[in-house]
Write an enzyme that holds these catalytic residues in place. Structure first.
Site, PDB file in Angstrom:
ATOM      1  N   LYS A  37     -13.036   0.948  -8.523  1.00 46.16           N
ATOM      2  CA  LYS A  37     -11.823   1.466  -7.877  1.00 46.16           C
ATOM      3  C   LYS A  37     -11.775   2.986  -7.929  1.00 46.16           C
ATOM      4  O   LYS A  37     -11.276   3.629  -7.009  1.00 46.16           O
ATOM      5  CB  LYS A  37     -10.572   0.865  -8.518  1.00 46.16           C
ATOM      6  CG  LYS A  37     -10.384  -0.581  -8.111  1.00 46.16           C
ATOM      7  CD  LYS A  37      -9.095  -1.141  -8.638  1.00 46.16           C
ATOM      8  CE  LYS A  37      -8.990  -2.621  -8.293  1.00 46.16           C
ATOM      9  NZ  LYS A  37      -7.908  -3.286  -9.008  1.00 46.16           N
ATOM     10  N   LYS A  53     -16.004  -9.774  -3.281  1.00 47.48           N
ATOM     11  CA  LYS A  53     -14.860 -10.651  -3.572  1.00 47.48           C
ATOM     12  C   LYS A  53     -13.798 -10.551  -2.489  1.00 47.48           C
ATOM     13  O   LYS A  53     -13.598  -9.486  -1.916  1.00 47.48           O
ATOM     14  CB  LYS A  53     -14.282 -10.195  -4.920  1.00 47.48           C
ATOM     15  CG  LYS A  53     -13.175 -11.031  -5.466  1.00 47.48           C
ATOM     16  CD  LYS A  53     -12.536 -10.348  -6.655  1.00 47.48           C
ATOM     17  CE  LYS A  53     -11.590  -9.237  -6.232  1.00 47.48           C
ATOM     18  NZ  LYS A  53     -10.720  -8.730  -7.295  1.00 47.48           N
ATOM     19  N   LYS A  75      -7.086  -8.684  -2.274  1.00 46.37           N
ATOM     20  CA  LYS A  75      -5.927  -8.443  -1.413  1.00 46.37           C
ATOM     21  C   LYS A  75      -5.830  -7.012  -0.907  1.00 46.37           C
ATOM     22  O   LYS A  75      -5.224  -6.766   0.113  1.00 46.37           O
ATOM     23  CB  LYS A  75      -4.605  -8.857  -2.070  1.00 46.37           C
ATOM     24  CG  LYS A  75      -4.413  -8.576  -3.536  1.00 46.37           C
ATOM     25  CD  LYS A  75      -3.026  -9.012  -3.986  1.00 46.37           C
ATOM     26  CE  LYS A  75      -3.003  -9.655  -5.352  1.00 46.37           C
ATOM     27  NZ  LYS A  75      -3.593  -8.874  -6.442  1.00 46.37           N
TER      28      LYS A  75
END
Ligand code: TYM
Length: 331
Positions: free
Chosen positions: A112, A197, A200
């Site tokens: 991230k 993956k 969201k």
């Protein structure tokens, strides 16, 4: 009785990955056999660039979807993290037990942080300390089991390490938790990029099935899923990740083993069609119940209010004890 705690972060709309990897099992299994708490962890949603109104909206939607998925406030405790101060209180104490090296080793942090920098943004300090807050979420409740998808394993390991270290240094305060995963569906992949993956907050919208997608949208996304160049239907995550993902989604929806299921198919088209229908049927009751709950906001408010009250009562004594053990005054 076994204590279970798990959480979901309102950084985007809930996905099929969240459902198959975590939420469905909370509703079908965990709440029936354990003393369980399920939490919308809204403080974790502030670790990346965020819009305050959206976080509030998504928290509400996530809580409503947890109830729509079958979490029953008579059987488990459902609440929003920011309504229970003990999480933040304990997080600071655990920051004094964790090392910065440990935090920097977290895979999700590394991924991230790169993403934020690539977007030209800066990395919030809370992104680094996030797994410590997650450890606080877990340890505050004397949790034995943490039912999560595969991607959270490393974070739960950190919670274990911090519990052991705290207990050794300052005296027995925490239960050492362990992660549990579903047999199938612990890592649902993006339909357009089956080596990543299904997350969201990802950018590849067409590869993500959201719990509130209309049936035709679900069908379209699954029928357009990227598959591989081979022709035969086999379950091989490494060589045929797109196909393996569809087989795993189907197996998770209907029960069964993805390898065995592959034998029933001769074409990708038939597999996609059955997978799409299985997902549509899986989501139908959740969507129906979500609609009903949206029409009854007072009920959802009441559940969250009493959930937070109950959670506070459970966490407070343990967090106070940890404060005293580490040298602070509490209570
Ligand atoms: P979050 O919000 O990313 O995801 C919530 C749950 O859904 C699982 N999950 C998946 N499972 C299978 N396939 C996928 N593609 C997929 N995507 C998500 C996650 O593994 C998770 O179980 N850090 C956590 C939230 C958290 C938490 C906690 C969890 C905060 N504190 C304490 C457990 C205990 C997170 O970001 O989950």
């Amino acid at each position: 009785m076994t204590r279970v705690f798990s959480g979901i972060k309102p950084t985007g709309h809930l996905t099929l990955g969240n459902y198959l990897g975590a939420v469905r099992r909370w509703a079908e299994v965990d709440q029936h056999r354990t003393d369980a708490l399920f939490c919308v962890v809204d403080m974790h949603a502030l670790t990346v660039d965020h819009d305050p109104a959206r976080v509030r909206r998504l928290s509400r939607q996530a809580a409503t979807l947890l109830l729509a998925s079958g979490l029953d406030p008579e059987r488990c405790t459902v609440f929003v993290q920011s309504q229970v101060d003990e999480h933040a209180r304990l997080s600071y104490v655990l920051e004094c037990v964790a090392t910065d090296g440990e935090a920097r080793r977290m895979i999700q942090y590394k991924e991230k942080a790169v993403r934020e920098r690539d977007r030209g943004g800066s990395v919030r300090l809370s992104l680094l300390t996030y797994p410590v807050l997650m450890a606080a979420d877990i340890l505050a409740y004397g949790t034995d089991e943490v039912p999560v998808g595969d991607d959270q394993t490393q974070h739960v390991e950190l919670a274990r390490d911090l519990a052991v270290r705290f207990n050794q240094r300052y005296g027995q305060a925490f239960v050492v938790p362990r992660a549990t995963h579903p047999e199938v569906g612990a890592r649902v992949m993006n339909l357009q990029e089956p080596t990543s993956k299904m997350g969201k907050t990802d950018d590849v919208g067409p590869g993500i099935v959201y719990l509130l997608d209309e049936p035709d949208v679900v069908r379209k996304k699954i029928m357009r899923a990227v598959t591989d160049s081979g022709r035969d239907v086999v379950h091989d995550r490494v060589a045929r990740p797109g196909l393996a993902n569809l087989l795993e989604i189907l197996a998770a929806c209907e029960g069964g083993d993805p390898g065995e299921l592959s034998g029933a198919y001769r074409s990708y088209g038939a597999l996609k069609k059955d997978t799409a229908e299985a997902v549509v049927e899986l989501l139908r009751p959740v969507q129906r119940r979500h609609k009903e709950l949206c029409a009854d906001p007072a009920y959802v408010d009441g559940v969250l209010r009493s959930g937070a009250e109950k959670a506070r009562g459970m966490a407070r004594p343990r967090v106070d004890a940890a404060y005293r053990a580490i040298g602070l005054s509490a209570g």
